[in-house]
Design a protein around this motif. Structure first.
Motif, short mmCIF file in Angstrom:
data_model
loop_
_atom_site.label_atom_id
_atom_site.label_comp_id
_atom_site.label_asym_id
_atom_site.label_seq_id
_atom_site.Cartn_x
_atom_site.Cartn_y
_atom_site.Cartn_z
N UNK A 115 -4.49 -2.30 -10.54
CA UNK A 115 -4.39 -3.09 -11.76
C UNK A 115 -5.25 -2.51 -12.88
N UNK A 116 -6.42 -1.98 -12.52
CA UNK A 116 -7.32 -1.40 -13.52
C UNK A 116 -6.78 -0.08 -14.06
N UNK A 117 -6.12 0.69 -13.22
CA UNK A 117 -5.62 2.02 -13.61
C UNK A 117 -4.26 1.94 -14.27
N UNK A 118 -3.47 0.92 -13.91
CA UNK A 118 -2.10 0.80 -14.39
C UNK A 118 -1.91 -0.50 -15.17
N UNK A 119 -2.59 -0.66 -16.29
CA UNK A 119 -2.48 -1.91 -17.04
C UNK A 119 -1.05 -2.17 -17.51
N UNK A 120 -0.61 -3.40 -17.33
CA UNK A 120 0.73 -3.77 -17.77
C UNK A 120 1.80 -3.57 -16.73
N UNK A 121 1.48 -2.90 -15.64
CA UNK A 121 2.46 -2.67 -14.57
C UNK A 121 2.32 -3.76 -13.51
N UNK A 122 3.41 -4.42 -13.12
CA UNK A 122 3.32 -5.45 -12.08
C UNK A 122 2.87 -4.85 -10.74
N UNK A 123 1.85 -5.46 -10.16
CA UNK A 123 1.35 -5.03 -8.86
C UNK A 123 1.78 -6.07 -7.83
N UNK A 124 2.45 -5.62 -6.79
CA UNK A 124 2.86 -6.48 -5.69
C UNK A 124 2.00 -6.15 -4.47
N UNK A 125 1.43 -7.17 -3.88
CA UNK A 125 0.61 -6.96 -2.69
C UNK A 125 1.48 -7.11 -1.45
N UNK A 126 1.30 -6.20 -0.49
CA UNK A 126 2.11 -6.25 0.72
C UNK A 126 1.29 -6.02 1.97
N UNK A 127 1.77 -6.55 3.08
CA UNK A 127 1.12 -6.34 4.38
C UNK A 127 2.19 -6.20 5.44
N UNK A 128 2.02 -5.21 6.29
CA UNK A 128 2.93 -4.96 7.41
C UNK A 128 2.20 -5.22 8.72
N UNK A 129 2.92 -5.72 9.70
CA UNK A 129 2.32 -5.90 11.03
C UNK A 129 3.03 -5.08 12.09
N UNK A 130 4.02 -4.30 11.71
CA UNK A 130 4.76 -3.47 12.67
C UNK A 130 3.89 -2.31 13.15
N UNK A 131 3.61 -2.21 14.46
CA UNK A 131 2.82 -1.08 14.95
C UNK A 131 3.66 0.19 14.95
N UNK A 132 3.21 1.19 14.23
CA UNK A 132 3.96 2.44 14.10
C UNK A 132 2.99 3.60 14.21
N UNK A 133 3.43 4.66 14.86
CA UNK A 133 2.57 5.82 15.08
C UNK A 133 3.34 7.10 14.81
N UNK A 134 2.62 8.14 14.36
CA UNK A 134 3.21 9.45 14.12
C UNK A 134 3.29 10.21 15.43
N UNK A 135 4.49 10.62 15.81
CA UNK A 135 4.70 11.42 17.01
C UNK A 135 4.58 12.90 16.67
N UNK A 136 5.11 13.26 15.52
CA UNK A 136 5.06 14.62 14.97
C UNK A 136 5.30 14.47 13.48
N UNK A 137 4.98 15.49 12.67
CA UNK A 137 5.23 15.37 11.24
C UNK A 137 6.67 14.95 10.94
N UNK A 138 6.82 13.83 10.22
CA UNK A 138 8.15 13.35 9.89
C UNK A 138 8.85 12.60 11.00
N UNK A 139 8.18 12.41 12.12
CA UNK A 139 8.78 11.71 13.25
C UNK A 139 7.83 10.60 13.70
#
Length: 350
Positions: A115-139
């Motif tokens: 909000x401080x860096x992007x004045x006037x731009x709508x900021x949406x707050x989000x939270x995820x609970x899905x456990x996800x892990x990197x197996x390999x780059x891009x995978x």
């Protein structure tokens, strides 16, 4: 319209694949050094049942390239680590794009930075609970078929931009809340458990709750965070139907042995031997940055503003910082919960 996702780690790739698989236009911003490789091999999501999703995802190596693409961009999803928020926000500002930004980072304070860096731009707050892990780059791989996304209007906003439907179309259960602080502090409670101490001791979540001293440290850190939230007037939310409101009330009044059993059952069933995110900030070698500042460190900062102390979170934060900066060796703390407990009790870092 296009969704631009900045950050090609576990969360960024998962979100990009899910949206693209739902036939939505997506551009994924990866690091300049890795973008060509990912563009050539694509990004892949391994579902909990073993199904692999590999839709076409447009991949670029800069924020500027992503935001200048056609068709027009109508949402930016920020999926970088918290310590990259300020720099990424500056890149967005340089493009002069007035596009809503969805902040998916863990920890507290990222929305305020945006909000401080992007004045006037709508900021949406989000939270995820899905456990996800990197197996390999891009995978990347998810541990269970439960895609949940919490949304709330960010700082200075009075309502949510109409972004929820695109995630519902991509298979997410979307839940909206009126206050972003409650959303992010509730997610912080989940992120705190078996994270910093696991990194310092080199123990898995299961090992932490199997030992009475390390389990006690986990409970103490959690109680400090709950007390701080209460001081701020913030109530925990039932994110993804996790009973955080009930669990936090019980954690404050039940004996440590019963709290250990309650939280330990949840942690071990959900993570068990899987090492948490902060562990990889120290192992196999220390990184230059960590999200500890936006997790345990935010509890310490907020407690101080309230005139309170949070010695457990302060000790975990300072030890992590010392290890990251090379002021002490990881071997000095590995497998030594009693030493860690003594440091907390001495208030050496509070």
């Amino acid at each position: 319209m296009t969704t631009v996702i900045i950050g090609a780690g576990a969360i960024g790739c998962m979100m990009a694949v899910r949206l693209a698989a739902a036939k939505q236009a997506v551009t994924l911003v990866a690091r300049p050094a890795t973008a060509p490789r990912l563009a050539g091999q694509g990004v892949h999501l391994i579902e909990a049942d073993g199904t692999v999703l590999s839709p076409d995802v447009h991949i670029v190596g800069s924020v500027a390239a992503a935001l200048s693409a056609q068709p027009p961009v109508d949402l930016i999803v920020l999926a970088v680590k918290a310590y990259h928020t300020a720099a990424t926000a500056a890149e967005i500002r340089q493009t002069a794009a007035m596009v809503p930004v969805l902040c998916l980072q863990n920890g507290v304070g990222n929305e305020e930075t945006l909000a401080a860096t992007l004045p006037g731009i709508p900021i949406v707050s989000g939270a995820l609970t899905t456990p996800v892990a990197v197996v390999a780059p891009g995978r990347v791989q998810v541990a269970r078929a439960s895609y949940w996304l919490g949304l709330a209007p960010g700082p200075l906003a009075t309502h949510l931009p109409p972004v929820a439907e695109r995630f519902r179309q991509a298979g997410f259960q979307v839940q909206s809340w009126p206050q972003y602080a409650a959303l992010k502090w509730s997610k912080l409670l989940m992120n705190l458990l078996a994270n910093a101490q696991a990194a310092i001791l080199g123990w898995s979540p299961a090992q932490l709750f199997a030992h009475p001293v390390s389990a006690g440290i986990e409970i103490m850190a959690w109680r400090e965070a709950i007390r701080t939230m209460r001081g701020l007037g913030i109530r925990p939310l039932p994110l993804a139907h996790y009973p955080l409101p009930v669990a936090t009330r019980l954690a404050q009044v039940l004996p440590v042995s019963l709290v250990r059993a309650m939280i330990g059952r949840f942690i071990v069933s959900g993570r068990g031997s899987k090492m948490p995110s902060l562990y990889y900030d120290l192992h196999p070698r220390p990184r230059s940055h960590s999200e500890i500042t936006w997790l345990n460190g935010r509890v310490v900062d907020a407690a101080r503003q309230l005139g309170q102390a949070a010695p457990c979170n302060a000790t975990l934060t300072h030890i992590m910082e010392d290890l990251l900066q090379g002021h002490s060796e990881a071997a000095a703390w590995q497998g030594q919960p009693q030493k860690l407990w003594q440091a907390i009790q001495s208030h050496a870092y509070a």
